[in-house]
Design a protein around this motif. Structure first.
Motif, PDB file in Angstrom:
ATOM      1  N   MET A  76       0.822  -1.208   0.000  1.00 56.53           N
ATOM      2  CA  MET A  76       0.000   0.000   0.000  1.00 56.53           C
ATOM      3  C   MET A  76       0.858   1.260   0.000  1.00 56.53           C
ATOM      4  O   MET A  76       0.448   2.294  -0.526  1.00 56.53           O
ATOM      5  CB  MET A  76      -0.917   0.006   1.226  1.00 56.53           C
ATOM      6  CG  MET A  76      -2.091  -0.923   1.104  1.00 56.53           C
ATOM      7  SD  MET A  76      -3.194  -0.644   2.481  1.00 56.53           S
ATOM      8  CE  MET A  76      -4.512  -1.772   2.099  1.00 56.53           C
ATOM      9  N   ALA A  77       2.041   1.168   0.593  1.00 54.71           N
ATOM     10  CA  ALA A  77       2.876   2.359   0.718  1.00 54.71           C
ATOM     11  C   ALA A  77       3.672   2.646  -0.546  1.00 54.71           C
ATOM     12  O   ALA A  77       4.262   3.729  -0.655  1.00 54.71           O
ATOM     13  CB  ALA A  77       3.816   2.193   1.909  1.00 54.71           C
ATOM     14  N   VAL A  78       3.696   1.709  -1.481  1.00 53.45           N
ATOM     15  CA  VAL A  78       4.562   1.860  -2.664  1.00 53.45           C
ATOM     16  C   VAL A  78       4.465   3.243  -3.315  1.00 53.45           C
ATOM     17  O   VAL A  78       5.467   3.922  -3.490  1.00 53.45           O
ATOM     18  CB  VAL A  78       4.287   0.734  -3.683  1.00 53.45           C
ATOM     19  CG1 VAL A  78       4.793   1.096  -5.054  1.00 53.45           C
ATOM     20  CG2 VAL A  78       4.954  -0.546  -3.229  1.00 53.45           C
ATOM     21  N   PRO A 111      11.210   2.784 -17.820  1.00 53.81           N
ATOM     22  CA  PRO A 111      11.963   1.726 -17.135  1.00 53.81           C
ATOM     23  C   PRO A 111      13.420   2.117 -16.881  1.00 53.81           C
ATOM     24  O   PRO A 111      13.987   1.773 -15.845  1.00 53.81           O
ATOM     25  CB  PRO A 111      11.875   0.547 -18.107  1.00 53.81           C
ATOM     26  CG  PRO A 111      10.641   0.794 -18.895  1.00 53.81           C
ATOM     27  CD  PRO A 111      10.508   2.280 -19.015  1.00 53.81           C
ATOM     28  N   GLY A 112      14.001   2.881 -17.800  1.00 51.58           N
ATOM     29  CA  GLY A 112      15.400   3.273 -17.628  1.00 51.58           C
ATOM     30  C   GLY A 112      15.643   4.152 -16.413  1.00 51.58           C
ATOM     31  O   GLY A 112      16.728   4.132 -15.832  1.00 51.58           O
ATOM     32  N   ASP A 113      14.601   4.910 -16.000  1.00 48.35           N
ATOM     33  CA  ASP A 113      14.757   5.800 -14.851  1.00 48.35           C
ATOM     34  C   ASP A 113      14.412   5.113 -13.540  1.00 48.35           C
ATOM     35  O   ASP A 113      14.527   5.720 -12.479  1.00 48.35           O
ATOM     36  CB  ASP A 113      13.829   7.020 -14.997  1.00 48.35           C
ATOM     37  CG  ASP A 113      14.117   7.798 -16.259  1.00 48.35           C
ATOM     38  OD1 ASP A 113      15.242   7.664 -16.767  1.00 48.35           O
ATOM     39  OD2 ASP A 113      13.215   8.514 -16.736  1.00 48.35           O
ATOM     40  N   ARG A 114      13.943   3.879 -13.611  1.00 46.56           N
ATOM     41  CA  ARG A 114      13.396   3.251 -12.406  1.00 46.56           C
ATOM     42  C   ARG A 114      14.126   1.962 -12.082  1.00 46.56           C
ATOM     43  O   ARG A 114      13.521   1.005 -11.612  1.00 46.56           O
ATOM     44  CB  ARG A 114      11.910   2.948 -12.601  1.00 46.56           C
ATOM     45  CG  ARG A 114      11.085   4.092 -13.126  1.00 46.56           C
ATOM     46  CD  ARG A 114       9.659   3.666 -13.374  1.00 46.56           C
ATOM     47  NE  ARG A 114       9.074   3.047 -12.196  1.00 46.56           N
ATOM     48  CZ  ARG A 114       8.260   2.001 -12.230  1.00 46.56           C
ATOM     49  NH1 ARG A 114       7.953   1.444 -13.389  1.00 46.56           N
ATOM     50  NH2 ARG A 114       7.782   1.487 -11.126  1.00 46.56           N
ATOM     51  N   LYS A 115      15.417   1.938 -12.302  1.00 42.97           N
ATOM     52  CA  LYS A 115      16.151   0.678 -12.156  1.00 42.97           C
ATOM     53  C   LYS A 115      16.018   0.112 -10.742  1.00 42.97           C
ATOM     54  O   LYS A 115      15.779  -1.080 -10.558  1.00 42.97           O
ATOM     55  CB  LYS A 115      17.621   0.895 -12.514  1.00 42.97           C
ATOM     56  CG  LYS A 115      17.803   1.222 -13.993  1.00 42.97           C
ATOM     57  CD  LYS A 115      19.205   0.887 -14.461  1.00 42.97           C
ATOM     58  CE  LYS A 115      19.334   1.067 -15.961  1.00 42.97           C
ATOM     59  NZ  LYS A 115      19.755   2.407 -16.360  1.00 42.97           N
ATOM     60  N   LEU A 116      16.153   0.987  -9.737  1.00 40.95           N
ATOM     61  CA  LEU A 116      16.106   0.502  -8.356  1.00 40.95           C
ATOM     62  C   LEU A 116      14.723  -0.084  -8.038  1.00 40.95           C
ATOM     63  O   LEU A 116      14.616  -1.208  -7.525  1.00 40.95           O
ATOM     64  CB  LEU A 116      16.439   1.644  -7.392  1.00 40.95           C
ATOM     65  CG  LEU A 116      16.371   1.254  -5.918  1.00 40.95           C
ATOM     66  CD1 LEU A 116      17.455   0.246  -5.578  1.00 40.95           C
ATOM     67  CD2 LEU A 116      16.476   2.478  -5.021  1.00 40.95           C
ATOM     68  N   ALA A 117      13.677   0.692  -8.363  1.00 40.18           N
ATOM     69  CA  ALA A 117      12.317   0.233  -8.049  1.00 40.18           C
ATOM     70  C   ALA A 117      12.026  -1.097  -8.732  1.00 40.18           C
ATOM     71  O   ALA A 117      11.512  -2.035  -8.112  1.00 40.18           O
ATOM     72  CB  ALA A 117      11.295   1.290  -8.491  1.00 40.18           C
ATOM     73  N   ILE A 118      12.382  -1.187 -10.017  1.00 42.20           N
ATOM     74  CA  ILE A 118      12.078  -2.407 -10.760  1.00 42.20           C
ATOM     75  C   ILE A 118      12.889  -3.578 -10.214  1.00 42.20           C
ATOM     76  O   ILE A 118      12.367  -4.692 -10.053  1.00 42.20           O
ATOM     77  CB  ILE A 118      12.350  -2.176 -12.263  1.00 42.20           C
ATOM     78  CG1 ILE A 118      11.252  -1.275 -12.830  1.00 42.20           C
ATOM     79  CG2 ILE A 118      12.411  -3.491 -13.009  1.00 42.20           C
ATOM     80  CD1 ILE A 118      11.386  -0.990 -14.299  1.00 42.20           C
ATOM     81  N   VAL A 170       0.944  -3.235 -13.358  1.00 46.72           N
ATOM     82  CA  VAL A 170       0.791  -1.843 -12.943  1.00 46.72           C
ATOM     83  C   VAL A 170       2.097  -1.335 -12.342  1.00 46.72           C
ATOM     84  O   VAL A 170       2.496  -0.205 -12.566  1.00 46.72           O
ATOM     85  CB  VAL A 170      -0.376  -1.713 -11.940  1.00 46.72           C
ATOM     86  CG1 VAL A 170      -0.374  -0.354 -11.286  1.00 46.72           C
ATOM     87  CG2 VAL A 170      -1.691  -1.938 -12.652  1.00 46.72           C
ATOM     88  N   PHE A 171       2.786  -2.218 -11.610  1.00 44.94           N
ATOM     89  CA  PHE A 171       4.065  -1.758 -11.062  1.00 44.94           C
ATOM     90  C   PHE A 171       5.063  -1.477 -12.172  1.00 44.94           C
ATOM     91  O   PHE A 171       5.699  -0.421 -12.196  1.00 44.94           O
ATOM     92  CB  PHE A 171       4.650  -2.789 -10.087  1.00 44.94           C
ATOM     93  CG  PHE A 171       5.875  -2.247  -9.415  1.00 44.94           C
ATOM     94  CD1 PHE A 171       5.769  -1.561  -8.218  1.00 44.94           C
ATOM     95  CD2 PHE A 171       7.124  -2.358 -10.000  1.00 44.94           C
ATOM     96  CE1 PHE A 171       6.884  -1.011  -7.623  1.00 44.94           C
ATOM     97  CE2 PHE A 171       8.243  -1.815  -9.410  1.00 44.94           C
ATOM     98  CZ  PHE A 171       8.122  -1.137  -8.219  1.00 44.94           C
TER      99      PHE A 171
END
Lengths: 284, 248
Positions: free
Chosen positions: A225-227, A238-245, B136-137
């Motif tokens: 829920m906190a994501v 996707p290239g900017d979100r390497k850590l999250a992914i 979605v993620f």
């Protein structure tokens, strides 16, 4: 409906601006608009804000009194603007141009809420004025848009039919399990939870029940829920979100691995088995 | 054809279809009629008249959310059918629930198939909902202004698990009661509320007839009701937040 009261303007400035704009070769409609705006501005500069300020205080008191004393009266008029409109029925309210100041906050009830024009049928009542700031606005770019009917609906319908067909064919040939009557005194070996809880049951082999049964599920629920509130990175590339992914994929794979291991690699006593030699102890 | 035209002129027909419905005057493939087809359709609650072209791209959404919703509808229909033949009673000596399961399998018209569809699509729905969350993620679709809709989605995921788990008990066979016993034991370890929560869930100290009735009511009424409420919010927010996210 009723015509709007004419905004006072400086005709001289209007004519002058119109000539100038036309001379520049501006389109006539645009030129007229600019000239009109210039005329109104010039008039306001000379005369100040029209009459409105003088009238406001008295009406404001009136509205405040109505708002304080108003119990709604079944009119649903919680908004002060509505109360004001009801408090002064039939009062003509002069059209007042918006203040020139550039501050755009939600307007406080000023008592200047418009009421029905004289002579208009007494059918509609203004309930509230909602400032644009009070509405969540979504930036909607004019892009390449297509009709939902038929394009999207066809796609959804085909997807639905495909899944329905797969489910029906599968259900025709694969029997859902039904074992013998429940017997609380006879524990089957192994006893397994439904497949989506088998990751937790697997975790129970390695950790204290408190961790596997309470802390981890709670962390999953709260963490998921906190994501959106933790990940404040505005990009969805996707290239900017390497850590999250990377983090999400690791957790997802971790859960999948535990679930698969608990489903297929655990046999009697929930001990480790190799499914190709000792068989699969798993039922859906 | 003429008879059909006459029917279209009747007051009843006109009362059913709104002015501008394609069932009133016939459909011509024009921009106007394409728009009217949506605007005079109950689906207008779900979809606007137009969407971004990239919303059609199958490899962006894989239709996972829509399919989860479809599976929910399919489960509702098959579930209602099964309810006609099932009694949630497990008293000692006469476990109606289990004997009704045997009846559904062996004698009820299409009972076996409907039960299989219900069970397999239930598992599939848990799967598609989980995959929907992953999609979605990965597309970053939970980012502003869609944060809250992600939270609603997480709630829907857990409601789906709850529906699946409560339904798991209903056949009242060895598989179901022991899976539920193991599953609820997992929740029974919380330090302070452990035994109370478990007692409340099971309606007793262990899985028994009271549990069956309790979970039946949760499964056919309480949880679907809550789920539909959250679904309504979920769908409403998709449109209010500007349709599906992207493109990447």
């Amino acid at each position: 409906m009723a015509t709007r009261e004419e905004t006072p303007l400086d005709q001289e400035v209007l004519d002058k601006t119109l000539q100038a704009e036309l001379a520049k070769g501006t389109d006539r409609r645009v030129a007229e608009g600019r000239a009109r705006a210039a005329g109104v501005r010039a008039y306001r500069k000379m005369h100040g804000e029209p009459e409105r300020e003088a009238k406001a205080p008295a009406e404001r008191e009136h509205a405040a009194a109505a708002a304080a004393g108003g119990d709604g009266g079944g009119n649903g008029g919680t908004a002060a603007a509505a109360a004001a409109a009801m408090a002064a029925p039939g009062a003509t309210v002069a059209y007042a141009p918006p203040p020139a100041a550039a501050v755009r906050t939600a307007p406080a009830p000023t008592g200047r809420a418009p009421s029905a024009k004289p002579g208009a049928p007494d059918k509609h009542r203004l309930l509230a004025l909602v400032a644009p700031e009070g509405v969540q606005r979504v930036e909607r770019e004019q892009g390449d848009r297509i009709n939902v009917f038929p394009h999207l609906l066809i796609e959804e319908f085909v997807a639905l039919l495909v899944v329905l067909a797969v489910v029906i064919v599968f259900s025709t040939f694969v029997q859902a399990p039904l074992r013998e009557l429940a017997n609380p005194n006879l524990t089957p070996n192994p006893s397994k939870a439904p497949w989506y809880f088998l990751g937790l049951q697997e975790l129970l082999r390695y950790f204290h029940p408190m961790i596997a049964g309470v802390i981890v599920p709670t962390l999953i629920l709260v963490g998921l829920m906190a994501v959106p509130y933790v990940d404040r990175n505005p990009s969805n590339k996707p290239g900017d979100r390497k850590l999250a992914i990377t983090l999400f994929t690791m957790l997802f794979m971790f859960g999948a691995t535990l679930t698969i291991s608990g489903s297929f690699f655990r046999g009697p006593g929930f001990n480790w088995v190799w499914p190709w030699s000792q068989g699969i102890f798993f039922e859906l | 054809m003429e008879a059909l035209d006459k029917v279209r002129e009747t007051e009843v027909w006109k009362s059913v279809f709104r002015p501008g419905s394609i069932f009133r005057k016939g459909y011509k493939d024009t921009q106007r009629d394409r728009a009217l087809a949506m605007m005079n359709n109950v689906l207008y609650h779900l979809h606007p008249v137009k969407i971004k072209r990239h919303g059609l791209k199958l490899t962006y959404t894989f239709c996972l959310g829509g399919l989860s919703f479809f599976l929910f509808a399919l489960l509702t229909v098959t579930g209602i059918y099964l309810m006609f033949f099932y009694r949630p009673s497990a008293d000692i000596g006469g476990a109606q629930a289990y004997s009704d399961m045997l009846t559904i399998r062996n004698t009820v018209f299409f009972g076996d198939l409907v039960r299989n569809i219900h069970r397999w699509s239930a598992h599939l729905m848990v799967f598609t909902v989980a995959l929907h969350m992953a999609r979605v993620f990965y597309t970053g679709a939970y980012k502003p202004p869609r944060e809250f809709n992600w939270v609603v989605g997480v709630i829907l995921l857990f409601l789906t698990l709850g529906l699946s788990f409560t339904g798991y008990l209903l056949p009242w066979d060895q598989l179901s009661i022991w899976a539920v016993t193991v599953g609820t034991n997992l929740a029974g370890y919380s330090p302070l509320i452990a035994s109370q929560v478990r007692f409340l869930l099971l309606g007793g100290l262990e899985v028994g007839p009271a549990t069956l009735l309790r979970w039946y009511v949760l499964h056919v009424l309480a949880l679907p009701f809550v789920l539909v409420l959250f679904l309504a919010v979920h769908f409403w927010r998709i449109r209010k937040d500007g349709g599906i996210s992207g493109p990447l």
